[in-house]
Design an enzyme around this catalytic site. Structure first.
Site, mmCIF file in Angstrom:
data_model
loop_
_atom_site.group_PDB
_atom_site.id
_atom_site.type_symbol
_atom_site.label_atom_id
_atom_site.label_comp_id
_atom_site.label_asym_id
_atom_site.label_seq_id
_atom_site.Cartn_x
_atom_site.Cartn_y
_atom_site.Cartn_z
ATOM 1 N N ILE A 57 0.822 -1.218 0.000
ATOM 2 C CA ILE A 57 0.000 0.000 0.000
ATOM 3 C C ILE A 57 0.852 1.262 0.000
ATOM 4 O O ILE A 57 0.326 2.372 -0.018
ATOM 5 C CB ILE A 57 -0.949 0.016 1.216
ATOM 6 C CG1 ILE A 57 -0.172 -0.135 2.531
ATOM 7 C CG2 ILE A 57 -2.001 -1.063 1.088
ATOM 8 C CD1 ILE A 57 -1.033 -0.013 3.777
ATOM 9 N N VAL A 115 5.400 -0.887 2.517
ATOM 10 C CA VAL A 115 4.353 -0.994 3.539
ATOM 11 C C VAL A 115 3.248 -1.895 2.986
ATOM 12 O O VAL A 115 2.754 -1.674 1.877
ATOM 13 C CB VAL A 115 3.778 0.383 3.912
ATOM 14 C CG1 VAL A 115 2.748 0.242 5.025
ATOM 15 C CG2 VAL A 115 4.894 1.336 4.329
ATOM 16 N N ASP A 146 10.736 15.295 10.223
ATOM 17 C CA ASP A 146 10.378 14.889 8.856
ATOM 18 C C ASP A 146 8.891 15.094 8.607
ATOM 19 O O ASP A 146 8.194 14.210 8.102
ATOM 20 C CB ASP A 146 10.765 13.422 8.634
ATOM 21 C CG ASP A 146 10.889 13.074 7.146
ATOM 22 O OD1 ASP A 146 11.010 14.008 6.331
ATOM 23 O OD2 ASP A 146 10.870 11.882 6.809
#
Length: 858
Positions: A533, A541, A652
């Site tokens: 995904i 992932v 991030d």
């Protein structure tokens, strides 16, 4: 009388000619190219016929005691010519050269060093720095050590200098104070005006939608290779006098592929969009390919390895020209830089448009400081998934440039000569050798035994690794399974079970569920590609089902060829195991078994924020939805900064790290780069710059000093992404529009921000909400952290924007807008928490700001 008149006229003519000649000389001095033979007393020519001039007139402040010309006592047979290497300018104190150059022009600067004995000076005593107009090119540089390490008699250092505004180029040589009696020297200086070959931004490896511009930076040329071809001298290089070397010394392993040269019938010519100065045609007429056997090609990578300095950004330029094939999808391959995919499915014919047409591609990578990070790997592998006609790859030329850091520094450490390593090893062997007599036979036997032992260990390791690949259904050398540099961290497995304490504190391991690899494979159907995904810097992932298929989860599996690894894995677990908040993604558990590093999270049904804005085929979000998502993300970040035991800086923040669950609740994710913030006695954390280009706080990038205001800057970029429906960096746009942060602030100053808003939401935003939102986003992008609001202030103003959007005529909202400064001051609570002032009693307002009153976790 007439004779006197003629004499006077002749004298005047002589004077005028002399004056014109002087002006002509000055005019020549004001424009490159300069080729200066330092320390020489007269003009001379090198082996290529290029003329070199003496240096005295370019010395900015010649002091006889501090700078003297000298001649080398010995001419090494490998010197290309006596000019410029047999004479040198020696400095015992700081001194400078000054050159007149065109303003705003990029320049090549080449420095030539021949570390020999000058005026009875020992070459090993020469340590010095070289600076140019605020940039440090070399520091504590030893030409003698460098020449020994490279087994070369002479050294050439080439730099691409950022444009000079003043028109004066000052090159300063400074002997190192760390070494008593140190001196500096230089044999030759070349200055050549160059076209801006770095005009376009370079794609960041691992971040295909982000690019790096180096317009104001200086660079050092580390490698320039004619791949598959021979040495190209400066006289054959498009007027830029660059030298192109053979790539053979840098090939990794025995699988070197095959070389080829364009047939005379094939016309290799530049297309309109590729300037002739990018590289000479001789580079594009030769190539290295993998070979004719597809079975062999699918099982190895065509790989080059280069020694570099850590903690710098590098530009890797690939030169391509397919003069053998002429159709799209005949030869398709993947490009890897430092074990990360730089370009998937590269097709030279698709890029260039025709056979024999050159094309080049630039990629940027940042190399951090860590074990094995003194090397840069470049690899090519056939793109099997594209099912091309030939499983092959091709490369014609390769250049690698180092970009100056935030302090304007390009200097790296001196290399270590191999004989010094051998001496150190010999001393170590002597120190730990057993007592008693020794013999030459024993020494030789020990060496042979050690080599054989090492060979056996390597063979066993390679066999085990090969079996691991087979067990996972992967082919060695294919795709992501590139040679690893190694890590200071080791994995420990006992009886097939992970030893979690290898990386994790006992507390962190105890707070998370520990999954077996068998459970993970069951949950993902053995990592079925249909379950993928998402893909990030850490790895792929997968959507998984655990607990008998009753619970959906997101499973992030480390990519073994990614530079993100053990440190990020450990940080993610230790951070998230101690944090629980509605707007932070929840970590369920981890798996560390058989060399795997796997993280298991709550499943976020609606994916990332980015794919609902511009990176996907999803229907556009309404303005209210976008605003609520921004508020949720701000709550999560505010909790990190103030609600946890210690300040946590995410480092991030970006739209791919803001996830959305099935109810569109925003959750901040990916804590692999997070850092604990400064304590009460500190203002910042000094650390190596990490993050994503386009979102990086410029102050953090320049000073390498991290604060929570760095997250605020990144979040400001996110706010403009949500508003403008475009990525943080878009290299396809005009230069001034590439960076969203810069372009949005420019439009804000010019009053034209309304022109770049996403048309889908333009009519949905109320004027009061728009004003509040855009002012907040603009403040987040202030150049200096002190001028940016705190995340609590950002959250407060976004909550206010939502109130103004839903009920712009609300009395309470109008009151808040009119007394915004007073209200914000009244909200400041202890320990960085926020609390509502007792002076505002509007129940609706308290409801709107309820999350600010108690930013507690769950």
């Amino acid at each position: 009388m007439e004779g006197k008149l003629r004499s006077r006229l002749s004298l005047r003519l002589v004077c005028i000619c002399a004056a014109l000649n002087f002006v002509h000389v000055l005019g020549r001095r004001s424009e490159p190219p300069y080729m200066i033979a330092c320390g020489a007393s007269k003009r001379g020519a090198d082996s290529d016929g290029r003329a070199w001039s003496p240096d005295p007139r370019f010395l900015a402040s010649p002091a006889v005691a501090d700078t003297v010309p000298a001649e080398a006592e010995f001419q090494d047979p490998s010197l290309p010519s006596p000019v410029p290497y047999m004479f040198a300018r020696v400095f015992t104190a700081p001194a400078s050269y000054r050159f007149s150059v065109p303003p705003r022009a990029r320049l090549w600067l080449r420095l030539h060093f021949y570390p020999s004995s000058y005026s009875n000076l020992d070459p090993s005593d020469s340590y010095f720095a070289v600076g140019v107009n605020g940039f440090t090119l070399l520091n504590n540089f030893s030409a003698s050590i460098t020449a020994q390490a490279l087994t070369q008699a002479y050294i050439i250092r080439e730099f691409s200098l950022a444009p000079v505004g003043s028109g004066d180029l000052n090159i300063t040589f400074t002997p190192s104070v760390e070494h008593g009696g140190a001196y500096a020297f230089i044999n030759g200086i070349e200055i050549i005006q160059m076209p801006d070959i770095f005009e376009e931004a370079a794609t960041m490896v691992g971040f295909s939608d982000q690019a790096v511009s180096v317009g104001g930076s200086s660079l050092q040329t580390l490698y320039r290779l004619n791949v598959g071809g021979q040495y190209i001298p400066p006289t054959n290089d498009s007027g830029l006098t660059r030298t192109w070397y053979d790539d053979t010394p840098y090939l990794f392993g025995a699988a070197a592929g095959v070389t080829s040269e364009a047939d005379r019938k094939v016309k290799v010519r530049y297309p309109p969009d590729v300037p002739e100065y990018v590289a000479p045609l001789d580079v594009y007429r030769t190539a290295r390919t993998m070979g004719p056997d597809p079975k062999v090609n699918k099982n190895y990578n065509l790989t080059w390895v280069f020694q570099i300095d850590a903690n710098f950004t590098y530009i890797v330029r690939f030169h391509f020209c397919d003069f053998l094939l002429d159709k799209v999808n005949q030869r398709v391959f993947d490009i890897f830089v430092n074990n990360q995919t730089a370009q998937a499915s590269a097709d030279v014919i698709a890029w260039s448009g025709s056979k024999g047409a050159p094309v080049y591609k630039d990629f940027t990578t940042y190399v951090s400081d860590g074990p094995g990070d003194e090397q840069l790997w470049v690899a090519l592998h056939p793109s099997v998934s594209m099912n091309p006609e030939y499983y092959d790859a091709i490369l014609n030329g390769l250049e690698i440039f180092k970009v100056n850091d935030s302090n304007g520094n390009l200097a790296g450490p001196n290399p270590v000569p191999s004989q010094m390593l051998l001496q150190a090893e010999a001393k170590a062997d002597k120190k730990f050798a057993p007592s008693g007599p020794s013999s030459t036979g024993q020494v030789i036997g020990g060496i042979v035994g050690g080599v054989l032992g090492f060979a056996i260990v390597v063979s066993v390791c390679l066999f085990v690794r090969y079996r691991m690949y087979e067990a996972d259904g992967m082919t060695p050398g294919v795709g992501k399974w590139l040679p690893l540099h190694g890590s200071s961290h080791s994995r420990s497995t006992i009886s097939g079970k992970s030893n979690a304490s290898t990386h994790l504190s006992s507390l962190a391991a105890g707070l998370c569920r520990h999954f077996s690899l068998f459970e993970i494979k069951q949950a993902t159907k053995n990592f079925d590609e249909s379950r993928v995904i998402g893909v990030g810097g850490f790895g792929k992932v997968y959507k998984g089902m655990i607990d008998g298929g009753s619970t959906a989860v997101a499973i992030k599996r480390s990519n073994p060829s990614s530079e993100q690894g053990v440190d990020e894995f450990q940080t993610e677990i230790e951070m998230l195991s101690k944090l629980r908040h509605k707007h932070l993604v929840s970590l369920i558990g981890f798996c560390e078994e058989d060399g795997e590093m796997i993280l298991v999270y709550d499943y976020m049904a609606n994916g990332t924020l980015r794919e609902h804005i511009y990176k996907g085929n999803k229907p556009p979000l309404s303005w209210k939805q976008r605003l609520e998502i921004c508020i949720g993300a701000a709550r999560g970040l505010h909790y990190l900064h103030t609600g946890a035991q210690y300040t946590i800086i995410h480092r991030d923040v970006k739209t791919t790290n803001i996830l959305l669950d099935d109810k569109w609740v925003a959750k901040v994710s990916d804590f692999g780069l997070s850092k604990t913030g400064p304590n009460i006695n500190q203002t910042h954390v000094s650390t190596v710059v990490k993050g994503s280009f386009g979102y990086l706080d410029p102050e953090y990038f320049r000073r390498q000093q991290l604060t929570e205001k760095s997250d605020v800057y990144s979040f400001g970029v996110v706010l403009f992404e949500v508003l403008c429906d475009r990525p943080a960096l878009n290299p396809s746009l005009p230069k001034e529009q590439v960076s969203l942060a810069d372009w949005a602030r420019h439009c804000q100053r010019k009053g034209t921000l309304d022109d770049i808003i996403d048309p889908c939401i333009k009519g949905q935003i109320t004027p009061e909400c728009y004003k509040n939102f855009t002012e907040t986003a603009g403040k987040c992008l202030a150049d200096h952290g002190l001028d940016r609001p705190s995340m609590g202030d950002v959250l407060w103003t976004l909550e206010l924007a939502l109130q103004l959007q839903e009920n712009p005529d609300s009395t309470s909202a109008k009151f808040v807008v009119e007394h915004e400064d007073d209200v914000q001051r009244s909200m400041a609570g202890t320990d960085g928490e926020t609390a509502m002032s007792g002076e505002i009693h509007d129940s609706n307002l308290n409801a709107v700001f309820s999350q600010l009153v108690n930013p507690s976790g769950r």
